[in-house]
Motif scaffolding. Structure first.
Motif, PDB file in Angstrom:
ATOM      1  N   PHE A 197      41.826  43.609  46.857  1.00 29.20           N
ATOM      2  CA  PHE A 197      43.209  43.224  46.564  1.00 29.20           C
ATOM      3  C   PHE A 197      43.405  41.721  46.621  1.00 29.20           C
ATOM      4  O   PHE A 197      44.198  41.170  45.858  1.00 29.20           O
ATOM      5  N   SER A 198      42.666  41.043  47.507  1.00 29.12           N
ATOM      6  CA  SER A 198      42.837  39.591  47.505  1.00 29.12           C
ATOM      7  C   SER A 198      42.192  39.007  46.244  1.00 29.12           C
ATOM      8  O   SER A 198      42.732  38.062  45.655  1.00 29.12           O
ATOM      9  N   ALA A 199      41.084  39.582  45.780  1.00 27.81           N
ATOM     10  CA  ALA A 199      40.461  39.067  44.554  1.00 27.81           C
ATOM     11  C   ALA A 199      41.416  39.242  43.371  1.00 27.81           C
ATOM     12  O   ALA A 199      41.597  38.316  42.570  1.00 27.81           O
ATOM     13  N   LEU A 200      42.051  40.412  43.284  1.00 22.67           N
ATOM     14  CA  LEU A 200      43.012  40.616  42.193  1.00 22.67           C
ATOM     15  C   LEU A 200      44.175  39.636  42.299  1.00 22.67           C
ATOM     16  O   LEU A 200      44.644  39.095  41.307  1.00 22.67           O
ATOM     17  N   PHE A 201      44.617  39.436  43.548  1.00 23.32           N
ATOM     18  CA  PHE A 201      45.708  38.479  43.769  1.00 23.32           C
ATOM     19  C   PHE A 201      45.305  37.096  43.250  1.00 23.32           C
ATOM     20  O   PHE A 201      46.078  36.424  42.566  1.00 23.32           O
ATOM     21  N   PHE A 202      44.066  36.677  43.549  1.00 25.04           N
ATOM     22  CA  PHE A 202      43.649  35.334  43.117  1.00 25.04           C
ATOM     23  C   PHE A 202      43.424  35.259  41.608  1.00 25.04           C
ATOM     24  O   PHE A 202      43.613  34.199  41.007  1.00 25.04           O
ATOM     25  N   GLN A 223      37.876  29.101  34.103  1.00 22.57           N
ATOM     26  CA  GLN A 223      37.496  30.427  33.607  1.00 22.57           C
ATOM     27  C   GLN A 223      36.422  31.045  34.489  1.00 22.57           C
ATOM     28  O   GLN A 223      36.477  32.231  34.814  1.00 22.57           O
ATOM     29  N   SER A 224      35.455  30.231  34.874  1.00 24.79           N
ATOM     30  CA  SER A 224      34.371  30.831  35.656  1.00 24.79           C
ATOM     31  C   SER A 224      34.863  31.203  37.055  1.00 24.79           C
ATOM     32  O   SER A 224      34.429  32.198  37.620  1.00 24.79           O
ATOM     33  N   VAL A 225      35.817  30.414  37.589  1.00 20.60           N
ATOM     34  CA  VAL A 225      36.392  30.785  38.888  1.00 20.60           C
ATOM     35  C   VAL A 225      37.127  32.116  38.771  1.00 20.60           C
ATOM     36  O   VAL A 225      36.981  33.016  39.606  1.00 20.60           O
ATOM     37  N   ARG A 226      37.907  32.270  37.713  1.00 17.24           N
ATOM     38  CA  ARG A 226      38.663  33.516  37.563  1.00 17.24           C
ATOM     39  C   ARG A 226      37.711  34.697  37.357  1.00 17.24           C
ATOM     40  O   ARG A 226      37.933  35.778  37.885  1.00 17.24           O
ATOM     41  N   ARG A 227      36.644  34.460  36.602  1.00 12.15           N
ATOM     42  CA  ARG A 227      35.660  35.545  36.413  1.00 12.15           C
ATOM     43  C   ARG A 227      35.009  35.910  37.740  1.00 12.15           C
ATOM     44  O   ARG A 227      34.714  37.071  38.013  1.00 12.15           O
ATOM     45  N   PHE A 228      34.810  34.864  38.542  1.00 10.79           N
ATOM     46  CA  PHE A 228      34.203  35.068  39.863  1.00 10.79           C
ATOM     47  C   PHE A 228      35.085  36.012  40.699  1.00 10.79           C
ATOM     48  O   PHE A 228      34.616  37.013  41.251  1.00 10.79           O
ATOM     49  N   PHE A 229      36.381  35.764  40.719  1.00  8.28           N
ATOM     50  CA  PHE A 229      37.288  36.666  41.445  1.00  8.28           C
ATOM     51  C   PHE A 229      37.300  38.054  40.798  1.00  8.28           C
ATOM     52  O   PHE A 229      37.292  39.082  41.487  1.00  8.28           O
ATOM     53  N   TYR A 230      37.305  38.044  39.494  1.00  8.05           N
ATOM     54  CA  TYR A 230      37.387  39.323  38.784  1.00  8.05           C
ATOM     55  C   TYR A 230      36.162  40.183  39.083  1.00  8.05           C
ATOM     56  O   TYR A 230      36.261  41.395  39.297  1.00  8.05           O
ATOM     57  N   ALA A 231      35.005  39.525  39.097  1.00  3.96           N
ATOM     58  CA  ALA A 231      33.773  40.266  39.375  1.00  3.96           C
ATOM     59  C   ALA A 231      33.804  40.825  40.788  1.00  3.96           C
ATOM     60  O   ALA A 231      33.371  41.963  41.034  1.00  3.96           O
ATOM     61  N   PHE A 232      34.357  40.051  41.713  1.00  8.23           N
ATOM     62  CA  PHE A 232      34.483  40.556  43.087  1.00  8.23           C
ATOM     63  C   PHE A 232      35.379  41.785  43.118  1.00  8.23           C
ATOM     64  O   PHE A 232      35.077  42.776  43.787  1.00  8.23           O
ATOM     65  N   ALA A 233      36.497  41.703  42.391  1.00  9.88           N
ATOM     66  CA  ALA A 233      37.420  42.843  42.373  1.00  9.88           C
ATOM     67  C   ALA A 233      36.716  44.065  41.804  1.00  9.88           C
ATOM     68  O   ALA A 233      36.840  45.184  42.330  1.00  9.88           O
ATOM     69  N   ALA A 274      40.994  51.994  36.033  1.00 14.24           N
ATOM     70  CA  ALA A 274      41.087  50.569  36.361  1.00 14.24           C
ATOM     71  C   ALA A 274      39.706  49.927  36.225  1.00 14.24           C
ATOM     72  O   ALA A 274      39.562  48.844  35.644  1.00 14.24           O
ATOM     73  N   LEU A 275      38.685  50.630  36.725  1.00 19.77           N
ATOM     74  CA  LEU A 275      37.319  50.120  36.612  1.00 19.77           C
ATOM     75  C   LEU A 275      36.931  49.968  35.154  1.00 19.77           C
ATOM     76  O   LEU A 275      36.310  48.967  34.757  1.00 19.77           O
ATOM     77  N   TYR A 276      37.289  50.970  34.374  1.00 21.06           N
ATOM     78  CA  TYR A 276      36.927  50.962  32.952  1.00 21.06           C
ATOM     79  C   TYR A 276      37.513  49.726  32.261  1.00 21.06           C
ATOM     80  O   TYR A 276      36.810  48.989  31.553  1.00 21.06           O
ATOM     81  N   TRP A 277      38.788  49.451  32.498  1.00 23.27           N
ATOM     82  CA  TRP A 277      39.409  48.275  31.864  1.00 23.27           C
ATOM     83  C   TRP A 277      38.833  46.972  32.411  1.00 23.27           C
ATOM     84  O   TRP A 277      38.652  46.004  31.671  1.00 23.27           O
ATOM     85  N   MET A 278      38.576  46.970  33.692  1.00 23.56           N
ATOM     86  CA  MET A 278      38.020  45.739  34.274  1.00 23.56           C
ATOM     87  C   MET A 278      36.647  45.450  33.679  1.00 23.56           C
ATOM     88  O   MET A 278      36.316  44.306  33.350  1.00 23.56           O
ATOM     89  N   VAL A 283      32.817  42.270  30.297  1.00 22.49           N
ATOM     90  CA  VAL A 283      31.726  42.146  29.318  1.00 22.49           C
ATOM     91  C   VAL A 283      32.219  41.505  28.025  1.00 22.49           C
ATOM     92  O   VAL A 283      31.420  41.059  27.215  1.00 22.49           O
ATOM     93  N   ASN A 284      33.527  41.444  27.860  1.00 15.29           N
ATOM     94  CA  ASN A 284      34.058  40.843  26.650  1.00 15.29           C
ATOM     95  C   ASN A 284      33.925  39.324  26.741  1.00 15.29           C
ATOM     96  O   ASN A 284      34.444  38.710  27.670  1.00 15.29           O
ATOM     97  N   PRO A 285      33.226  38.709  25.808  1.00 15.42           N
ATOM     98  CA  PRO A 285      32.994  37.254  25.937  1.00 15.42           C
ATOM     99  C   PRO A 285      34.247  36.417  25.678  1.00 15.42           C
ATOM    100  O   PRO A 285      34.229  35.213  25.902  1.00 15.42           O
ATOM    101  N   ASP A 286      35.351  37.017  25.232  1.00 16.89           N
ATOM    102  CA  ASP A 286      36.504  36.168  24.890  1.00 16.89           C
ATOM    103  C   ASP A 286      37.359  35.772  26.100  1.00 16.89           C
ATOM    104  O   ASP A 286      38.439  35.221  25.950  1.00 16.89           O
ATOM    105  N   ASN A 287      36.852  36.069  27.310  1.00 16.46           N
ATOM    106  CA  ASN A 287      37.535  35.608  28.533  1.00 16.46           C
ATOM    107  C   ASN A 287      38.963  36.114  28.672  1.00 16.46           C
ATOM    108  O   ASN A 287      39.830  35.417  29.187  1.00 16.46           O
ATOM    109  N   SER A 288      39.204  37.305  28.182  1.00 16.67           N
ATOM    110  CA  SER A 288      40.577  37.803  28.229  1.00 16.67           C
ATOM    111  C   SER A 288      40.782  38.640  29.491  1.00 16.67           C
ATOM    112  O   SER A 288      40.938  39.841  29.424  1.00 16.67           O
ATOM    113  N   LEU A 289      40.727  37.939  30.621  1.00 20.69           N
ATOM    114  CA  LEU A 289      40.788  38.678  31.885  1.00 20.69           C
ATOM    115  C   LEU A 289      42.160  39.287  32.141  1.00 20.69           C
ATOM    116  O   LEU A 289      42.295  40.174  32.977  1.00 20.69           O
TER     117      LEU A 289
END
Ligand code: HEC
Length: 433
Positions: A197-202, A223-233, A274-278, A283-289
């Motif tokens: 939940f903190s990763a999603l928050f960030f 972008q890479s920071v946000r991906r980093f949080f996203y990957a943690f989530a 939620a996992l499926y969308w995440m 994996v989508n290279p367009d960074n549409s987190l």
């Protein structure tokens, strides 16, 4: 099995039980969400600060995260008051027992929380003072994180122990309660929820335009920071589902019911889309987190709600028999107390009707302070006096009118000039009877 059944305080609840239960669930959810963000935030801040030793931008990020920790911590504490009070109200005998059984650790929560908060403030407010001693600064963050990790373990040990009165006789303090067979997996489940939940928050927080302006990260780095949080989530969600299954199989059966099982699986099930969308976003290279972000949040909100209700149902179910036994014992006690009161009242009434002995009354008023029935106190006891003056009321009266000094280790007995001859006679008769 030897299940201790304490007696309850026979007071009515301050509100209908169902209302208190709903308030407990709702206030607990609010509390735990902030606890998650506080704990996850302090871990992420520490992580980014260590990364910041090599890459300075991460140090700025760590600072931004540290600023959220103190806010989330205050909210977690304030929001924690209500569920704690309601638990104390609804489950007084069980919660009191488990708190007492881990008493030292339970009391230690107060200083530990105080120290953790001071460290969090030192970490945040003195950021610039530590520029030349990053080791110390990171050490403070690490200690703060360690305390934030440890304090929930005490809570969890307590709320787990209260569910299983059959363990109470064998538990010897905090560590033995902590090592009961289902606590640690529940705890890991909690820690990964904090990371999730903190990763999603960030992810959300670092996506705001204001964030970019404040932290001044280059676009690719942001972008890479946000991906980093996203990957943690994402990873934490997988861990969450797996550890949830372990928690499910290791939960003692007495709290289980079909309703609880259904809720737990529904809660876990919300995580799957939620996992499926995440995964799709990762994996989508367009960074549409941010795609489907609000849907993912709604799903996880449903998960939290289902889990919180399941947790409550489990507790109710696990304690059902024990609550009944306590109610029975309390009712028996109340009946016995009413009987005893009745008995005492009728005895008092009987005594009122008995003729009073004026000798006994005068003795109680004048002599009993120093002369006990069978214990030498200030003066000799009644047995001794009876031996000396048996059949000699006149002698006793003479002594009382004019006490001498006989015993070496005694004080001199005071005189009683205000007592009339008749009163003295009555006292002597009573004493020598
Ligand atoms: C303030 C304490 C005190 C009170 C009140 C008191 N006494 Fe005494 N009484 C003593 C003490 C002390 C002695 C022992 C004195 C001694 O041995 O020198 C004693 C001794 C006696 C003795 C034993 C005397 C003996 O020959 O050994 C009698 C009898 C006695 N008290 C009667 C009474 C009566 C009756 C009253 C109430 C009217 C009374 N006392 C109230 C302190 C008290």
């Amino acid at each position: 099995m030897n299940v201790p059944v304490p007696r309850d305080i026979p007071l009515p609840l301050p509100a209908p039980e169902e209302l208190l239960e709903v308030l407990l669930i709702v206030s607990f959810i609010v509390h735990i969400v902030f606890v998650h963000m506080m704990l996850g935030g302090s871990l992420f801040s520490l992580f980014c600060q260590i990364k910041g030793l090599k890459q300075i931008e991460y140090e700025r990020l760590a600072y931004k995260i540290a600023q959220t920790v103190t806010v989330n911590k205050s909210l977690a504490v304030v929001m924690g008051v209500a569920p704690l009070l309601i638990i104390n109200t609804l489950y007084a005998p069980q919660f009191y027992a488990s708190s007492a059984l881990i008493g030292g650790a339970w009391m230690a929560v107060i200083p530990l929380v105080a120290v953790a908060f001071l460290l969090a403030y030192a970490h945040k407010f003195w950021w610039d003072r530590f520029v030349n001693i990053p080791e110390l600064h990171i050490g403070i963050a690490a200690l703060e994180s360690a305390l934030f990790l440890f304090i929930p373990l005490i809570y969890m040990t307590n709320v787990n122990l209260m569910l299983f009165p059959e363990y109470w006789p064998e538990v010897k303090g905090f560590f033995s309660a902590m090592l009961l067979p289902n606590v640690l997996q529940r705890y890991l489940h909690f820690v990964s929820a904090a990371i999730l939940f903190s990763a999603l928050f960030f992810v959300w927080w670092s996506g705001r335009p204001a964030f970019q302006a404040e932290v001044k990260l280059s676009q690719p780095l942001l972008q890479s920071v946000r991906r980093f949080f996203y990957a943690f989530a994402f990873g934490a969600t997988i861990f969450q589902i797996l550890s949830g299954l372990v928690v499910f199989v290791s939960l003692p059966a007495q709290g289980m019911s079909w309703g609880v099982t259904l809720l737990l699986f529904a809660g876990g099930g919300f995580g799957v889309p939620a996992l499926y969308w995440m995964w799709g976003n990762l994996v989508n290279p367009d960074n549409s987190l941010d795609r489907h972000f609000s849907r993912i949040i709604v799903l996880f909100a449903c998960t939290i709600l289902a889990m919180a209700v399941a947790r409550h149902q489990y507790r109710e179910h696990a304690l059902k028999d024990h609550k009944l036994a306590i109610a029975q014992k309390t009712a028996n006690y109340m009946a016995a107390a009413a009987d005893a009161r009745q008995e005492a009242e009728s005895a008092a009434l009987a005594q009122q009707n008995e003729p009073v002995d004026p000798g006994e009354q005068a003795f109680q008023r004048n002599c009993a302070a120093c002369h006990h029935i069978n214990l030498p106190t200030v003066g000799p006891d009644m047995g001794e006096i009876r031996r000396i003056y048996a059949g000699d009321a006149k002698g006793l009266i003479r002594w009382t009118q004019n006490p001498g000094k006989k015993r070496e280790n005694s004080m001199q007995m005071p005189g009683f000039p205000h007592l009339s001859e008749t009163e003295l006679q009555a006292i002597a008769d009573y004493m020598l009877r």
